[in-house]
Design a protein around this motif. Structure first.
Motif, short mmCIF file in Angstrom:
data_model
loop_
_atom_site.label_atom_id
_atom_site.label_comp_id
_atom_site.label_asym_id
_atom_site.label_seq_id
_atom_site.Cartn_x
_atom_site.Cartn_y
_atom_site.Cartn_z
N LYS A 58 0.83 -1.19 0.00
CA LYS A 58 0.00 0.00 0.00
C LYS A 58 0.87 1.25 0.00
O LYS A 58 1.86 1.33 0.73
N GLN A 59 0.49 2.22 -0.83
CA GLN A 59 1.22 3.49 -0.89
C GLN A 59 0.26 4.65 -0.63
O GLN A 59 -0.84 4.69 -1.17
N THR A 60 0.70 5.57 0.21
CA THR A 60 -0.02 6.82 0.42
C THR A 60 0.86 7.96 -0.10
O THR A 60 2.04 8.03 0.23
N ILE A 61 0.29 8.83 -0.92
CA ILE A 61 1.03 9.98 -1.44
C ILE A 61 0.47 11.24 -0.78
O ILE A 61 -0.73 11.50 -0.85
N LEU A 62 1.34 12.00 -0.12
CA LEU A 62 0.92 13.21 0.57
C LEU A 62 1.43 14.46 -0.16
O LEU A 62 2.59 14.50 -0.62
N ASP A 63 0.59 15.45 -0.26
CA ASP A 63 0.94 16.72 -0.87
C ASP A 63 1.75 17.55 0.13
O ASP A 63 1.24 17.96 1.16
N MET A 64 3.00 17.79 -0.20
CA MET A 64 3.87 18.61 0.65
C MET A 64 4.40 19.80 -0.15
O MET A 64 5.54 20.24 0.01
N SER A 65 3.56 20.34 -1.03
CA SER A 65 3.99 21.42 -1.92
C SER A 65 4.39 22.68 -1.15
O SER A 65 5.15 23.51 -1.67
N LEU A 66 3.89 22.82 0.08
CA LEU A 66 4.28 23.98 0.88
C LEU A 66 5.79 24.02 1.09
O LEU A 66 6.39 25.10 1.15
N LEU A 67 6.41 22.85 1.18
CA LEU A 67 7.86 22.78 1.36
C LEU A 67 8.59 23.41 0.18
O LEU A 67 9.61 24.08 0.35
N ASN A 68 8.04 23.23 -1.00
CA ASN A 68 8.61 23.82 -2.21
C ASN A 68 8.57 25.35 -2.12
O ASN A 68 9.53 26.04 -2.50
N LEU A 89 26.60 23.68 2.51
CA LEU A 89 25.67 22.60 2.24
C LEU A 89 25.39 22.54 0.74
O LEU A 89 25.33 23.57 0.07
N PRO A 90 25.22 21.33 0.18
CA PRO A 90 24.83 21.24 -1.24
C PRO A 90 23.51 21.97 -1.46
O PRO A 90 22.66 22.01 -0.57
N ASN A 91 23.34 22.55 -2.66
CA ASN A 91 22.08 23.27 -2.89
C ASN A 91 20.94 22.31 -3.22
O ASN A 91 19.85 22.74 -3.59
N THR A 92 21.20 21.00 -3.07
CA THR A 92 20.13 20.01 -3.15
C THR A 92 19.54 19.72 -1.76
O THR A 92 18.59 18.95 -1.65
N PHE A 93 20.11 20.34 -0.73
CA PHE A 93 19.57 20.17 0.62
C PHE A 93 18.30 20.98 0.77
O PHE A 93 18.27 22.18 0.48
N VAL A 94 17.22 20.33 1.22
CA VAL A 94 15.94 20.99 1.42
C VAL A 94 15.73 21.17 2.93
O VAL A 94 15.56 20.19 3.66
N ASP A 95 15.74 22.41 3.39
CA ASP A 95 15.57 22.67 4.82
C ASP A 95 14.28 22.04 5.34
O ASP A 95 13.20 22.24 4.78
N GLY A 96 14.42 21.26 6.41
CA GLY A 96 13.25 20.71 7.08
C GLY A 96 12.63 19.49 6.43
O GLY A 96 11.62 18.97 6.93
N ARG A 97 13.21 19.00 5.34
CA ARG A 97 12.54 17.93 4.60
C ARG A 97 12.36 16.66 5.44
O ARG A 97 11.24 16.16 5.60
N ASN A 98 13.43 16.13 6.00
CA ASN A 98 13.29 14.89 6.76
C ASN A 98 12.53 15.11 8.07
O ASN A 98 11.84 14.20 8.56
N LEU A 99 12.66 16.30 8.65
CA LEU A 99 11.89 16.63 9.84
C LEU A 99 10.39 16.53 9.54
O LEU A 99 9.63 15.90 10.27
N PHE A 104 5.14 13.73 9.46
CA PHE A 104 3.89 13.37 8.80
C PHE A 104 3.75 11.86 8.66
O PHE A 104 2.64 11.31 8.76
N ALA A 105 4.87 11.18 8.43
CA ALA A 105 4.84 9.71 8.36
C ALA A 105 4.40 9.13 9.70
O ALA A 105 3.65 8.15 9.75
#
Length: 220
Positions: A58-68, A89-99, A104-105
């Motif tokens: 089973k897969q659940t997809i959550l909208d996290m567009s606010l992070l963008n 930091l690499p510019n591929t690092f997204v602040d707060g992503r794993n947090l 949410f998980a």
């Protein structure tokens, strides 16, 4: 753990897919959660969905567009070139992503009656991302338990592995070829071996070459 339920934070990449196979081996019931945060390639979500469907999970997809909106960077903007300057930091690092992803998980896991969260973060080959460190995961684990009065366990099967070790794990799980051919790690959106030029592809290939060399030496 075999009789417990687990939720895997799942992107369809090498690391999270390895963790998914690990979870399927160690838990009786497994679900995945995938985040749509406006990432550079929508193919990432399609790839994750394809793998989850293929494995009957089973897969659940959550909208996290606010992070963008909050943290635009090279992973969420096509017009930003991928770069990593020394001492930054690499510019591929997204602040707060794993947090946010793990928080949410955890909410979704509690609703599903699961106490185990699995994520593919790694401190050995973590590209300098602070939210991939063991100390962060342990801290967040305590915070989640306190915030919801619910005993979660965050599992990080890859935390102390380099990419060669991760390939080895996938082989031991009987998923080596599957992960090599079906996963999407490439920042340029090419499934499998990728473009070969972006940082993610170079890290993945270096680990693969190292593991294959070790396998040949071990079999000699």
């Amino acid at each position: 753990m075999k009789n417990d339920k687990a939720v895997v934070v799942f992107s369809g990449g090498q690391d999270s897919t390895t963790c998914l196979f690990w979870a399927l081996k160690n838990f009786s019931e497994v679900e995945t959660i995938t985040f749509d945060y406006g990432q550079r390639h929508k193919l990432e979500i399609e790839c994750a969905t394809s793998i989850a469907t293929d494995l009957g999970v089973k897969q659940t997809i959550l909208d996290m567009s606010l992070l963008n909106q909050l943290a635009p960077n090279a992973l969420t903007r096509h017009d930003v070139d991928i770069a990593h300057e020394d001492g930054q930091l690499p510019n591929t690092f997204v602040d707060g992503r794993n947090l946010l992803f793990l928080s949410f998980a955890a909410i979704a896991a509690k609703q599903a009656g699961a106490r185990h969260l699995i994520t593919g973060v790694c401190e050995t080959d973590f590209s300098g991302y602070p939210d991939c460190r063991d100390v962060f995961v342990k801290s967040l684990n305590v915070t989640l338990n306190l915030s919801m009065d619910y005993n979660f366990v965050i599992h990080t099967p890859l935390m102390w592995l380099n990419k060669a070790d991760t390939w080895k794990m996938s082989d031991e799980l009987g998923a080596f070829n599957y992960i090599q051919e079906r996963t999407l790690t490439c920042y340029n959106g090419i499934i499998g071996d990728g473009c070969g030029e972006c940082p993610a592809c170079k890290l993945r290939k270096a680990g693969l070459d190292q593991y294959l060399a070790m396998s040949i030496e071990g079999g000699a």
